[in-house]
Design a protein around this motif. Structure first.
Motif, PDB file in Angstrom:
ATOM      1  N   LEU A  54      16.046  80.657 -35.866  1.00  0.00           N
ATOM      2  CA  LEU A  54      16.539  81.651 -34.913  1.00  0.00           C
ATOM      3  C   LEU A  54      16.335  83.088 -35.390  1.00  0.00           C
ATOM      4  CD1 LEU A  54      19.859  79.979 -33.673  1.00  0.00           C
ATOM      5  CD2 LEU A  54      17.622  80.028 -32.562  1.00  0.00           C
ATOM      6  N   PHE A  55      16.191  83.285 -36.698  1.00  0.00           N
ATOM      7  CA  PHE A  55      16.013  84.642 -37.212  1.00  0.00           C
ATOM      8  C   PHE A  55      14.553  85.109 -37.121  1.00  0.00           C
ATOM      9  CE2 PHE A  55      20.115  83.561 -38.716  1.00  0.00           C
ATOM     10  CZ  PHE A  55      20.789  84.742 -38.931  1.00  0.00           C
ATOM     11  N   PRO A 116       7.565  87.424 -42.916  1.00  0.00           N
ATOM     12  CA  PRO A 116       8.018  86.163 -43.523  1.00  0.00           C
ATOM     13  C   PRO A 116       9.459  86.242 -44.020  1.00  0.00           C
ATOM     14  CG  PRO A 116       5.822  86.746 -44.320  1.00  0.00           C
ATOM     15  CD  PRO A 116       6.358  87.948 -43.600  1.00  0.00           C
ATOM     16  N   ARG A 117       9.874  87.403 -44.457  1.00  0.00           N
ATOM     17  CA  ARG A 117      11.220  87.545 -45.001  1.00  0.00           C
ATOM     18  C   ARG A 117      12.286  87.432 -43.916  1.00  0.00           C
ATOM     19  NH1 ARG A 117      11.038  92.442 -49.382  1.00  0.00           N
ATOM     20  NH2 ARG A 117      13.260  91.874 -49.484  1.00  0.00           N
ATOM     21  N   ILE A 118      12.068  88.103 -42.786  1.00  0.00           N
ATOM     22  CA  ILE A 118      13.080  88.001 -41.728  1.00  0.00           C
ATOM     23  C   ILE A 118      12.999  86.646 -41.023  1.00  0.00           C
ATOM     24  CG2 ILE A 118      13.220  90.495 -41.413  1.00  0.00           C
ATOM     25  CD1 ILE A 118      11.651  90.207 -38.827  1.00  0.00           C
ATOM     26  N   ALA A 119      11.791  86.067 -40.952  1.00  0.00           N
ATOM     27  CA  ALA A 119      11.678  84.726 -40.375  1.00  0.00           C
ATOM     28  C   ALA A 119      12.408  83.714 -41.252  1.00  0.00           C
ATOM     29  CB  ALA A 119      10.213  84.327 -40.217  1.00  0.00           C
ATOM     30  N   GLY A 120      12.450  83.977 -42.567  1.00  0.00           N
ATOM     31  CA  GLY A 120      13.132  83.088 -43.492  1.00  0.00           C
ATOM     32  C   GLY A 120      14.641  83.254 -43.514  1.00  0.00           C
ATOM     33  N   ASN A 164      25.534  94.474 -38.150  1.00  0.00           N
ATOM     34  CA  ASN A 164      25.086  93.662 -39.287  1.00  0.00           C
ATOM     35  C   ASN A 164      25.062  94.418 -40.609  1.00  0.00           C
ATOM     36  OD1 ASN A 164      24.767  91.372 -37.733  1.00  0.00           O
ATOM     37  ND2 ASN A 164      22.554  91.586 -37.501  1.00  0.00           N
ATOM     38  N   ALA A 165      25.436  95.683 -40.619  1.00  0.00           N
ATOM     39  CA  ALA A 165      25.348  96.467 -41.857  1.00  0.00           C
ATOM     40  C   ALA A 165      26.044  95.812 -43.049  1.00  0.00           C
ATOM     41  CB  ALA A 165      25.908  97.875 -41.635  1.00  0.00           C
ATOM     42  N   PRO A 166      27.230  95.208 -42.883  1.00  0.00           N
ATOM     43  CA  PRO A 166      27.919  94.673 -44.062  1.00  0.00           C
ATOM     44  C   PRO A 166      27.178  93.551 -44.771  1.00  0.00           C
ATOM     45  CG  PRO A 166      29.457  94.963 -42.243  1.00  0.00           C
ATOM     46  CD  PRO A 166      28.086  95.129 -41.671  1.00  0.00           C
ATOM     47  N   HIS A 167      26.281  92.832 -44.061  1.00  0.00           N
ATOM     48  CA  HIS A 167      25.585  91.727 -44.707  1.00  0.00           C
ATOM     49  C   HIS A 167      24.078  91.775 -44.502  1.00  0.00           C
ATOM     50  CE1 HIS A 167      27.905  90.406 -41.057  1.00  0.00           C
ATOM     51  NE2 HIS A 167      26.686  90.446 -40.580  1.00  0.00           N
ATOM     52  N   ALA A 168      23.547  92.948 -44.168  1.00  0.00           N
ATOM     53  CA  ALA A 168      22.104  93.082 -43.943  1.00  0.00           C
ATOM     54  C   ALA A 168      21.341  93.143 -45.264  1.00  0.00           C
ATOM     55  CB  ALA A 168      21.808  94.328 -43.117  1.00  0.00           C
ATOM     56  N   ASP A 169      20.105  92.656 -45.218  1.00  0.00           N
ATOM     57  CA  ASP A 169      19.206  92.716 -46.372  1.00  0.00           C
ATOM     58  C   ASP A 169      18.259  93.906 -46.288  1.00  0.00           C
ATOM     59  OD1 ASP A 169      19.908  90.091 -47.692  1.00  0.00           O
ATOM     60  OD2 ASP A 169      19.308  89.365 -45.719  1.00  0.00           O
TER      61      ASP A 169
END
Length: 393
Positions: A54-55, A116-120, A164-169
């Motif tokens: 889903l990401f 690939p990073r956000i898909a993962g 999503n700021a508190p847990h965003a990469d």
């Protein structure tokens, strides 16, 4: 006109959507009390959502994503929005605004690194709004100054209400790269900033009216140094254009979420109206209750039709600034009206927290505000109407 996007094979997508609908009803709906009690999406469900892809719904298949087109993505959002808003919120920035900006403005190297990073399952946030500016980019205070050696940038400023700021990469940060506001917002550029970069910090999650489990917070940038290749597209002055292009995608997402959540609330009202009795019969038999049900069904259907139209236009490569804004305005305002009727159908029970109607009412209010308030979008729609009219005179 841009090239059309065929998306995932329709038969495969239909199977995926059917599985997703079952997941929403059998897994996510029962988890809502946990989300509300703890104000977070449970870790096991978050991992399941990542494993389901889903990401990375809109990330090209060759980079690890599902390669959905906009019509398919909107249908996924609509389906997910039947459950508590937090479930959609946690992945929507990835597959909506962040990926749209990366697709439209990123260099091949940036796409190869971040897709690939956000898909993962890495989580993205989108840093545009500030304490003193939102739609008014001329008032933006966050700055990005080039390093003396020309090898990077230093960012300073504060972003507000960042989902999503508190847990965003990773964050896509809009920053002023020129002192004065240049034509077409060319003073604003966009930067890909990992959230673990020294100098990046987030405030405590804001307490909100509704949408438990979906978190927003300030993002503070204190002498944050990023390399030169963090500049989206490799050029200054294009950040705001990329942001606005991706906001069209975000507005479609909010419109789809509004329609999906309105459908959930109406289904709840139908169930309540057939079970609740007054004067010896179900209140669903009363004509004024039926009027509220019918008006809600009519408006939801209209929003669903708008969604299909605007997303088909996007996939054909049309410019949809006006249509995306109109869809978001109508769907979010419609959702508010439906929620109000649902509370009314519940009667006194609709005002009590133990019933779903009260939560639906609070959750839906934000849809008319974020990704462009109704009033800002009405101004934008009118501006484009007048511009198109004058061009054809």
């Amino acid at each position: 006109m841009a090239a059309s996007n065929p998306g995932m094979d329709e038969d495969v997508f239909a199977q995926f959507l059917d599985q997703l609908d079952r997941y929403v009803r059998e897994r996510l709906l029962p988890a809502e009390p946990d989300v509300i009690a703890n104000d977070k999406v449970p870790d096991d469900i978050l991992e399941e959502m990542k494993e389901m892809g889903l990401f990375g719904l809109t990330v090209p298949e060759e980079h690890g994503g599902a390669g959905l087109n906009t019509s398919q993505y909107a249908q996924v959002v609509y389906t997910m929005a039947y459950a508590a808003p937090a479930f959609r919120s946690i992945f929507s920035i990835n597959v909506g605004m962040f990926n749209s900006a990366l697709k439209n403005g990123g260099t091949p190297e940036q796409q190869a690194e971040w897709w690939p990073r956000i898909a993962g399952g890495e989580i993205a946030c989108f840093g545009l709004t500030e304490p003193g500016s939102g739609s008014d980019s001329a008032a933006m205070q966050t700055t990005a100054k080039p390093d003396p050696d020309g090898n990077g940038w230093t960012l300073n400023g504060t972003k507000r209400y960042i989902t999503n700021a508190p847990h965003a990469d990773v964050a896509l940060i809009m920053a002023r790269t020129e002192k004065e506001a240049l034509p077409k917002n060319a003073h604003v550029s966009a930067f890909l900033v990992p959230m673990d970069t020294p100098g990046v910090s987030t405030g405590s999650p804001d307490k909100k009216m509704g949408q438990a489990g979906a978190h927003i917070a300030d993002v503070m940038l204190d002498d944050v140094h990023v390399p030169g290749d963090a500049l989206l597209g490799g050029e200054t002055g294009k950040g705001f254009r990329f942001a606005m292009m991706s906001l069209d995608n975000g507005r479609i997402s909010v419109g789809a979420a509004s329609a999906g959540y309105a459908r959930r609330a109406l289904d709840s009202a139908l169930k309540y109206a057939t079970e609740r009795k007054a004067f010896g019969e179900p209140i669903a038999n009363f004509q004024l209750i039926q009027q509220m049900l019918a008006e809600s069904e009519t408006e939801i259907y209209a929003a669903e039709c708008m969604m299909r139209d605007v997303t088909a236009r996007v996939d054909r490569g049309e410019n949809t600034i006006r249509q995306a804004a109109a869809f978001k305005v109508f769907a979010s305002e419609m959702c508010g009206r439906v929620m109000d009727r649902v509370v009314q159908i519940y009667g006194g029970a609709g005002y009590l927290a133990e019933y779903d109607a009260e939560r639906f009412f609070r959750d839906a209010r934000i849809y008319r505000i974020y990704e462009g308030t109704t009033q800002i979008l009405q101004l934008q729609i009118a501006k484009h109407m007048l511009r198109d009219f004058q061009a054809n005179v």
